[in-house]
Design an enzyme around this catalytic site. Structure first.
Site, short mmCIF file in Angstrom:
data_model
loop_
_atom_site.label_atom_id
_atom_site.label_comp_id
_atom_site.label_asym_id
_atom_site.label_seq_id
_atom_site.Cartn_x
_atom_site.Cartn_y
_atom_site.Cartn_z
N ILE A 1 -13.12 7.96 8.92
CA ILE A 1 -12.48 7.04 9.85
C ILE A 1 -10.97 7.18 9.62
CG2 ILE A 1 -12.85 5.09 8.26
CD1 ILE A 1 -13.01 3.31 10.84
N GLU A 2 -10.27 7.67 10.64
CA GLU A 2 -8.90 8.12 10.45
C GLU A 2 -7.90 7.29 11.24
OE1 GLU A 2 -6.32 12.31 10.75
OE2 GLU A 2 -8.50 12.32 10.88
N VAL A 3 -6.83 6.87 10.54
CA VAL A 3 -5.67 6.18 11.10
C VAL A 3 -6.11 5.01 12.00
CG1 VAL A 3 -3.40 6.48 12.11
CG2 VAL A 3 -4.51 8.43 11.06
#
Length: 269
Positions: free
Chosen positions: A159-161
């Site tokens: 799960i990115e940014v």
């Protein structure tokens, strides 16, 4: 070679809520060996890095080779590469392909790590390389994608940014292992690229990156030393300082004179 026990998917899932896991993206055997010695839990690796040499360098970390989006098209291609990666020493595969492909791999028992939030290969759909999930609607879309990955059989998702509060709520609502890249400590693992940790990346440095060393400056120093050494070598050759007597193989004087006589006579018999 000493046998090492590596964590399984079940082991990682059992650690949810017990402690934060660590994960690095490594691209060389030297980085993999350093991660092993540092006790890093998980590694993201290019599939080409896998093999006996990789497991010799890093026998303990859980390795997730990335099946890069766009390199393969059909589910069969993804599955073929996934099996190849597992046979080469991988423990799971990263896959940003569609749910049907992830479902097919899961049906064959291939552990899959998906991706939600900012997905670089699909960033055009979320406005480019920027944070996502900053509105209720976009945050709920990330949750919807997370739930879809879970239902397709993925065991984990990067799960990115994504805002930390959003990522924490999503992590608590899913059974998957949630791997945070710039999404806060409410997830199950923290993930950074070795290039960022080492400070060797000269390009854009993401906000979530933390630099622990200045390899870029060290590379500059080594390059200057490399250039200086080459220059000194060239100067030695031109001046006759290299090669010196100590760099040559010696021959007994009598043998040399015999050789020179034979050479002059033109007959080695």
């Amino acid at each position: 070679m000493k046998k090492h026990s590596r964590a399984t998917v079940a082991d990682l899932l059992a650690l949810r809520g017990q402690r934060q896991l660590t994960m690095l993206r490594v691209t060389s055997l030297e980085e993999a060996e350093a991660a092993e010695k540092a006790g890093i839990d998980m590694l993201s690796v290019p599939p080409a890095l896998l093999g006996p040499a990789f497991r010799e360098a890093a026998p303990s970390p859980f390795a997730i080779p990335g099946l890069e989006y766009g390199d393969y098209v059909s589910a069969e291609e993804y599955m073929r590469e996934a099996f190849k990666a597992l046979k080469a020493g991988g423990d799971a595969v990263y896959c940003a392909a569609g749910l049907q492909t992830i479902r097919r791999m899961r049906d064959e028992g291939i552990p899959v790590c998906g991706h939600v939030g900012l997905i670089p290969s699909k960033a055009t759909w979320t406005g480019g390389f920027r944070a996502v999930g900053k509105t209720a609607a976009s945050a709920f879309e990330i949750w919807r994608q997370t739930k879809a990955l879970e239902e397709a059989g993925a065991f984990a998702a990067e799960i990115e940014v994504v805002p930390g509060d959003v990522a924490a709520a999503i992590s608590s609502a899913t059974s998957m292992l949630m791997i945070s890249m710039g999404a806060g400590s409410g997830c199950d693992a923290q993930y950074l690229f070795a290039d960022d940790v080492l400070g060797s990346n000269r390009g854009h440095r993401p906000r979530h990156a933390k630099v622990y060393r200045d390899f870029a400056a060290e590379y500059d120093r080594l390059q200057n030393e490399r250039t200086a050494a080459f220059k000194e070598f060239a100067e030695d050759v031109r001046s006759g300082a290299y090669p010196a007597k100590g760099h040559l193989v010696a021959i007994d004087e009598a043998e040399l004179q015999t050789f020179l006589r034979l050479l002059a006579e033109g007959d080695g018999r």
